[in-house]
Enzyme design. Structure first.
Site, PDB file in Angstrom:
ATOM      1  CG  ASN A 204      -9.059  -2.530   2.735  1.00  0.00           C
ATOM      2  OD1 ASN A 204      -8.456  -3.583   2.871  1.00  0.00           O
ATOM      3  ND2 ASN A 204      -8.832  -1.485   3.505  1.00  0.00           N
ATOM      4  CD  GLU A 205      -9.246  -2.751   7.693  1.00  0.00           C
ATOM      5  OE1 GLU A 205      -9.527  -1.601   8.084  1.00  0.00           O
ATOM      6  OE2 GLU A 205      -8.296  -3.398   8.147  1.00  0.00           O
TER       7      GLU A 205
ATOM      8  CD  GLU B 230      -2.874   1.143   2.355  1.00  0.00           C
ATOM      9  OE1 GLU B 230      -2.761   0.328   3.284  1.00  0.00           O
ATOM     10  OE2 GLU B 230      -3.869   1.881   2.199  1.00  0.00           O
TER      11      GLU B 230
ATOM     12  CB  CYS C 136      -7.482   2.796   4.047  1.00  0.00           C
ATOM     13  SG  CYS C 136      -7.882   1.921   5.555  1.00  0.00           S
TER      14      CYS C 136
HETATM   15  O1  AHR Z   1      -2.132  -1.571   6.759  1.00  0.00           O
HETATM   16  C1  AHR Z   1      -2.580  -0.305   7.133  1.00  0.00           C
HETATM   17  C2  AHR Z   1      -4.082  -0.182   7.092  1.00  0.00           C
HETATM   18  O2  AHR Z   1      -4.661  -1.028   8.033  1.00  0.00           O
HETATM   19  C3  AHR Z   1      -4.744  -0.586   5.808  1.00  0.00           C
HETATM   20  O3  AHR Z   1      -4.750   0.424   4.890  1.00  0.00           O
HETATM   21  C4  AHR Z   1      -6.136  -0.919   6.227  1.00  0.00           C
HETATM   22  O4  AHR Z   1      -6.735  -1.884   5.420  1.00  0.00           O
HETATM   23  C5  AHR Z   1      -5.992  -1.353   7.671  1.00  0.00           C
HETATM   24  O5  AHR Z   1      -6.853  -0.673   8.478  1.00  0.00           O
END
Ligand code: AHR
Length: 653
Positions: free
Chosen positions: A368-369, A47, A237
């Site tokens: 994602n989340e 990321e 994120c």
């Molecule tokens: O890894 C950091 C963050 O942690 C990621 O962007 C997210 O998916 C999680 O909350």
């Protein structure tokens, strides 16, 4: 062979056995593998957080090269008559450029770039400067392109000429006479008159595979050395964006790099105590570069895409179901970009970028989340469309941001109902949690979707979440449970991957770097030991008839490697005392275990960590001799993780 084996010294000492401790007896049944280990099992998650892409893996050294930051001079110090323009631009999606006017006074017009917390230059290394330029002057204009060290000295000055009123690309290779992690790039207009400049760029020539628009060679080497089976990208994120407008839009990340529009980085102002107002995504490391990198390092690509929800912790914007189609189309187009023939719309974009062959994408994550019904409703739309057009693509759904709890409990049954192939689980928990949860997957439903442990890391809160040995050792212990349950767990990626020591938002991270150096954490080495020693099939390993998942602080898994004919044991002792362990191998028939190696990490100091200056903790290698060809007696030192590779040979040989 990757770097681990070639670079480690063999320790002269064999692992010793002393008597006096109560002996633990483990059995391993060699005759009957219980589950296949997916080649994708251990991978990486990337990321653009902690300056992981711009300022990190992406080797561009100039910050805000296109002057598209909302305050377009961020990263630059203009001096003299320098103005920002956008009439008749060179790149329609990045319209800003600078006009530098020299009124005839010496050294009075130009710009300096500060890079990403400095520009890292090495003496004797070559750097490729480029810029798009034009001038209204009738005669050629002279520019001086300069490398400036952190004392302000500029021993490298190269003169270049600009002529003509059409935009043209100017290039030069500069050899740095000095090493400095905090250098600057300066451009000075030497002749009287004016010059327009855009997309001012500086890359090391020595990028990974020497590619222009390339990646930092040392950081890619570190990824390659992990032997990753899968590569999740571009987040995190970042996929969702703080708002829908700033979500990751893959189509903006392909095609000519100069015309990829800037995106606000999700981690720009997320933490008020750690604001990074100069954090934007150039998208120079885009989806083409990502797929190419996967190919280079032998990892299966795993893109994750927006499902029409911005970060539910932040703005929580929701695309109405009847307006979701463009988002769904983006995913179908991404699959075509990866796999379509060079004659298809998006396959042609890939081919035009230099890769006519497909990238052979096999899986994709949607969201994602995410959580709640709002996610499930949207996911169903994506699943239907992807299954219709690409029935072979495996789809990954989310179980939310936590390892358990309401969101998790709601989502798992929904994922089963929808019939996704894998479910992405995230857990950032204390080291003790990892040690206690090594049996987490022992009781998972064998008939449902498989597990993708998509983000995990042990957070040692007592040290401010250091990347220390306690964290790494706890992860090693937990991962025995991933491997033992390889029939359920198909993918696992630690997170986050990279962090710039001068510009990070989140810790711990697997690999730290500054502008010149890179540091592999103890966690990195644990991941590497798993990645390089995964084996192909799990063997049944028991102690007192049970899996070894924390009894007396011990953790263990066993596998075979059908490619090499070895048995691979992974043994962890998280306790403060050495353990005397006897391992009996059953079902050997006409085979026996021969002398092999043990690659291990050990430190009594749980707070020990590596730094850019000192690699205190890294794997060591020693030889192992099974006494009678069918058992092994080992004194497992305290705070220890060892991987044993023992060849199976015909009896008597
Ligand atoms: O890894 C950091 C963050 O942690 C990621 O962007 C997210 O998916 C999680 O909350």
């Amino acid at each position: 062979m990757k770097q681990l084996i070639t670079s480690l010294l063999f320790s002269s000492a064999l692992l010793g056995v002393t008597s006096g401790q109560a002996q633990q007896v483990m059995t391993v049944d060699v005759s009957n593998p219980v589950a296949a280990i997916q080649p994708t099992m251990y991978g990486v998650f990337f990321e653009d957080i902690n300056f992981g892409a711009d300022g990190g893996l992406y080797a561009e050294l100039v910050k805000n090269r296109s002057f598209e930051f909302p305050q377009p001079f961020v990263g630059w110090v203009p001096f003299g008559n320098v103005t920002m323009k956008d009439e008749n631009p060179c790149f329609e999606r990045n319209p800003h450029y600078v006009r530098i006017v020299n009124d005839g006074r010496r050294l009075r017009a130009g710009i300096d770039n500060e890079g990403y917390r400095g520009i890292g230059l090495k003496a004797g290394e070559s750097y490729r400067f480029s810029a798009y330029v034009r001038t209204s002057a009738a005669k050629p204009m002279k520019l001086s392109v300069e490398l400036v060290d952190s004392d302000g000295k500029n021993p490298l000055r190269k003169e270049l000429e600009v002529s003509g009123s059409e935009w043209t690309k100017l290039t030069a290779v500069l050899k740095s006479p000095f090493t400095d992690a905090h250098s600057r790039l300066r451009v000075v207009l030497l002749t009287e008159g004016e010059v327009d400049m855009d997309h001012i760029s500086l890359f090391p020539v020595n990028t990974w595979e020497q590619r222009e628009n390339g990646l930092r060679a040392d950081l890619v080497q570190a990824l390659y050395d992990l032997n990753p089976g899968v590569f999740r990208f571009p987040g995190g994120c970042i996929i969702e964006g703080n708002t829908l407008a700033t979500r990751y839009q893959w189509k903006n990340s392909v095609g000519p790099v100069e015309n990829r529009p800037l995106n606000e980085n999700r981690w720009n102002y997320t933490f008020t105590h750690k604001a990074f107002p100069d954090y934007f995504q150039s998208l120079g490391l885009g989806f083409f570069e990502y797929f190419q990198l996967c190919e280079d390092i032998g990892a299966e690509p795993l893109p994750v895409v927006s499902c029409g929800l911005s970060c539910q912790y932040e703005s929580n914007e929701v695309v109405p179901l009847d307006e979701l189609q463009p988002y769904v189309q983006d995913v179908l187009d991404l699959i075509e970009f990866a796999n379509g023939p060079a004659t298809s719309t998006w396959g042609k974009v890939r081919a035009d970028m230099g890769h006519p062959e497909p990238f052979n994408l096999k899986m994709i994550g949607v969201g994602n989340e995410q959580w709640d019904k709002v996610y499930v409703e949207r996911l169903e739309v994506f699943v239907k469309a992807i299954r219709e057009k690409y029935p072979d693509i495996k789809i990954i759904g989310s179980s939310g941001p936590n390892a358990d709890g309401d969101k998790f409990d709601y989502l798992w049954p929904e994922m089963k109902r929808i019939g996704v192939d894998l479910v992405d689980e995230h857990y950032y928990m204390a080291p003790e949690w990892f040690q206690k949860n090594a049996a987490r997957y022992d009781t998972y439903d064998r008939k449902g979707p498989k597990v993708f442990a998509g983000e995990y890391a042990a957070h040692d809160y007592s040290t401010g979440k250091d990347n220390n040995w306690l964290a790494a050792l706890s992860e090693a212990a937990f991962m025995t449970g991933l491997e033992r349950n390889a029939d359920v767990v198909h993918l696992a990626t630690y997170a986050p991957l990279f962090a710039h020591v001068d510009a990070w938002q989140w810790n711990p991270d697997m690999i730290w770097f500054d502008n010149l150096r890179m540091m592999r954490t103890p966690t990195y080495y644990v991941q590497q030991l798993y990645g390089m020693n995964a084996g192909t099939d799990v063997l049944n390993l028991r102690m007192d008839g049970k899996p070894v998942a924390g009894q007396d602080s011990l953790y263990a898994t066993a596998a075979t490697d059908s490619r090499t004919g070895e048995v691979i044991l992974k043994l962890v002792n998280t306790g403060s005392k050495a353990a005397d362990v006897q391992i009996n191998f059953q079902g050997l028939k006409k085979k026996q275990l021969a002398q092999g190696i043990c690659i291990y990490m050990q430190s009594d100091d749980l707070k020990q960590k590596n730094t850019l200056e000192a690699e205190n903790l890294r794997p060591q290698v020693t030889q192992v001799q099974p006494a009678d060809g069918q058992s092994l007696r080992i004194l497992l030192p305290a705070r220890y993780f060892g991987v044993y590779r023992l060849p199976l040979t015909a009896k008597g040989k």
